[in-house]
Design a protein around this motif. Sequence first.
Motif, PDB file in Angstrom:
ATOM      1  N   HIS A  33       8.339   8.126  22.909  1.00  0.00           N
ATOM      2  CA  HIS A  33       7.651   6.990  23.527  1.00  0.00           C
ATOM      3  C   HIS A  33       7.120   5.971  22.514  1.00  0.00           C
ATOM      4  CE1 HIS A  33       7.942   9.284  27.164  1.00  0.00           C
ATOM      5  NE2 HIS A  33       7.187  10.252  26.682  1.00  0.00           N
ATOM      6  N   ALA A  34       7.464   6.132  21.244  1.00  0.00           N
ATOM      7  CA  ALA A  34       6.968   5.169  20.248  1.00  0.00           C
ATOM      8  C   ALA A  34       7.815   3.906  20.302  1.00  0.00           C
ATOM      9  CB  ALA A  34       7.028   5.773  18.851  1.00  0.00           C
ATOM     10  N   PRO A  35       7.187   2.739  20.343  1.00  0.00           N
ATOM     11  CA  PRO A  35       7.965   1.496  20.327  1.00  0.00           C
ATOM     12  C   PRO A  35       8.672   1.299  18.978  1.00  0.00           C
ATOM     13  CG  PRO A  35       5.674   1.094  20.975  1.00  0.00           C
ATOM     14  CD  PRO A  35       5.751   2.490  20.454  1.00  0.00           C
ATOM     15  N   GLY A  36       8.064   1.780  17.921  1.00  0.00           N
ATOM     16  CA  GLY A  36       8.585   1.488  16.589  1.00  0.00           C
ATOM     17  C   GLY A  36       9.248   2.684  15.927  1.00  0.00           C
ATOM     18  N   ALA A  37      10.204   2.390  15.046  1.00  0.00           N
ATOM     19  CA  ALA A  37      10.852   3.425  14.243  1.00  0.00           C
ATOM     20  C   ALA A  37      11.032   2.872  12.838  1.00  0.00           C
ATOM     21  CB  ALA A  37      12.203   3.788  14.846  1.00  0.00           C
ATOM     22  N   VAL A  44      13.012  -1.464   9.825  1.00  0.00           N
ATOM     23  CA  VAL A  44      12.013  -1.210  10.863  1.00  0.00           C
ATOM     24  C   VAL A  44      12.565  -1.758  12.171  1.00  0.00           C
ATOM     25  CG1 VAL A  44       9.629  -1.532  11.615  1.00  0.00           C
ATOM     26  CG2 VAL A  44      10.158  -1.495   9.171  1.00  0.00           C
ATOM     27  N   VAL A  98      11.616  -2.183  16.363  1.00  0.00           N
ATOM     28  CA  VAL A  98      10.616  -2.086  17.430  1.00  0.00           C
ATOM     29  C   VAL A  98      11.284  -2.458  18.756  1.00  0.00           C
ATOM     30  CG1 VAL A  98       8.492  -3.044  18.392  1.00  0.00           C
ATOM     31  CG2 VAL A  98       8.611  -2.481  15.962  1.00  0.00           C
ATOM     32  N   ARG A  99      11.204  -1.509  19.692  1.00  0.00           N
ATOM     33  CA  ARG A  99      11.752  -1.723  21.031  1.00  0.00           C
ATOM     34  C   ARG A  99      10.602  -1.835  22.005  1.00  0.00           C
ATOM     35  NH1 ARG A  99      15.535   3.382  21.639  1.00  0.00           N
ATOM     36  NH2 ARG A  99      13.642   4.306  20.799  1.00  0.00           N
ATOM     37  N   GLY A 100      10.676  -2.802  22.903  1.00  0.00           N
ATOM     38  CA  GLY A 100       9.643  -2.922  23.930  1.00  0.00           C
ATOM     39  C   GLY A 100       9.432  -4.363  24.310  1.00  0.00           C
ATOM     40  N   GLY A 101       8.787  -4.541  25.459  1.00  0.00           N
ATOM     41  CA  GLY A 101       8.555  -5.901  25.921  1.00  0.00           C
ATOM     42  C   GLY A 101       9.860  -6.616  26.219  1.00  0.00           C
ATOM     43  N   ARG A 122      12.764  -6.419  24.527  1.00  0.00           N
ATOM     44  CA  ARG A 122      13.570  -6.862  23.379  1.00  0.00           C
ATOM     45  C   ARG A 122      13.571  -5.775  22.300  1.00  0.00           C
ATOM     46  NH1 ARG A 122       8.570  -9.814  23.283  1.00  0.00           N
ATOM     47  NH2 ARG A 122       7.321  -8.936  21.616  1.00  0.00           N
ATOM     48  N   ARG A 131      13.612  -5.590  18.112  1.00  0.00           N
ATOM     49  CA  ARG A 131      13.515  -6.383  16.882  1.00  0.00           C
ATOM     50  C   ARG A 131      13.856  -5.474  15.703  1.00  0.00           C
ATOM     51  NH1 ARG A 131       8.249 -10.052  15.654  1.00  0.00           N
ATOM     52  NH2 ARG A 131       8.958 -10.976  17.618  1.00  0.00           N
ATOM     53  N   THR A 136       1.958   5.348  21.995  1.00  0.00           N
ATOM     54  CA  THR A 136       3.038   6.197  22.500  1.00  0.00           C
ATOM     55  C   THR A 136       2.629   6.895  23.806  1.00  0.00           C
ATOM     56  OG1 THR A 136       2.394   8.136  21.222  1.00  0.00           O
ATOM     57  CG2 THR A 136       3.883   6.594  20.161  1.00  0.00           C
ATOM     58  N   TRP A 178       2.963  -2.942  11.690  1.00  0.00           N
ATOM     59  CA  TRP A 178       3.632  -2.920  12.995  1.00  0.00           C
ATOM     60  C   TRP A 178       3.562  -4.274  13.694  1.00  0.00           C
ATOM     61  CZ3 TRP A 178       7.102   0.412  13.685  1.00  0.00           C
ATOM     62  CH2 TRP A 178       6.957   1.745  13.339  1.00  0.00           C
ATOM     63  N   TYR A 204       4.489  -5.456  17.451  1.00  0.00           N
ATOM     64  CA  TYR A 204       3.332  -4.854  18.123  1.00  0.00           C
ATOM     65  C   TYR A 204       2.276  -5.941  18.364  1.00  0.00           C
ATOM     66  CZ  TYR A 204       4.704   0.084  17.388  1.00  0.00           C
ATOM     67  OH  TYR A 204       5.325   1.309  17.413  1.00  0.00           O
ATOM     68  N   TYR A 239       2.876  -4.831  23.028  1.00  0.00           N
ATOM     69  CA  TYR A 239       3.783  -5.713  22.284  1.00  0.00           C
ATOM     70  C   TYR A 239       3.240  -7.131  22.271  1.00  0.00           C
ATOM     71  CZ  TYR A 239       6.359  -1.798  24.116  1.00  0.00           C
ATOM     72  OH  TYR A 239       6.719  -0.539  24.484  1.00  0.00           O
TER      73      TYR A 239
END
Lengths: 95, 200
Positions: A51-55, A68, A70-73, A75, A77, B81, B180, B185, B197
């Motif tokens: 469930h983390a938006p970022g990796a 890096v 980031v998934r969410g909203g 889109r 990135r 998360t 982030w 974020y 976000y």
Amino acid sequence: MDETELRLDGNAVAGILQEMFVPELTAARGRCVGCGEVGEMGAQHLYMYPHAPGAVLRCRFCEGVLAVMVRGGGRVRMALHGLVWLEVPQPAAPA
Amino acid sequence: MRIISRGFRGRRDRTEGGRLPPGQYLVRDFPVLSAGPTPRTKLTDWSFSITGEVDEPKTWTWEQFRSLPTETLTRDIHCVTKWSKLDTAWEGVSVDTLLEGVETAAEYVMAFSDGDYTTNLPLEDLTGGRAWVAFAYDGAPLEPQHGGPARLLVPHLYLWKSAKWVRGLRLMNDDEPGFWETYGYHMYGDPWREQRYSGD
């Protein structure tokens, strides 16, 4: 003749981007900005959680940040500033 | 015709008395998340600094930091998360204590950590008894995996703002994105408004 007449509209890069951003990139090789080592993306260290938006993809040699994501909203990135370059095999020319 | 709704009977109060922000679920354990390997800074090499837009920067060694007045607190924490943990018990130094005597016109802060992690916050969210540099959790020294020897604790914002392995606060006149936040974020991160976000 100066560069304003020689340069092309950015849309002309479409073909190169299509070759570069193939659906499967884990076999792509990249050079780490931090230590200069070269490795396949799939062989690096990924810090990602449920469930983390970022990796964060880190170099397996020096743990420097390679990419890096980031998934969410609505889109996705991606930043690739930790890579000097990223390389995929060029598709074979049609016969 | 009888309609049985399995989901309705015995339904739990999902908000835990209104303490669970929207989109969150409760955990009993303490999940470990980080954007990189766990730094192992020796306490003899550790320091904490207030830098940036200040008249005089301040620095504490671990020994000096631990001689500051401390507070114990129990707070609910919320991770982006989607897990939340209620009644977590901490001990730390209030950021109000660290900022005592600091002259500044800054309105924002960049918290910076070992491992090059950063996160930005409005200064007013770190003051007024709302933020701590925590060094103990549940009565024991804060474990490295949870940010030890010391982490920022700002329980009213998503937990990525509570920087693990924090080493200082850089005061800024203008807001700048941290690690982030640079990649999408939210700049503020209020769990009650689901500010996950940028654009939320």
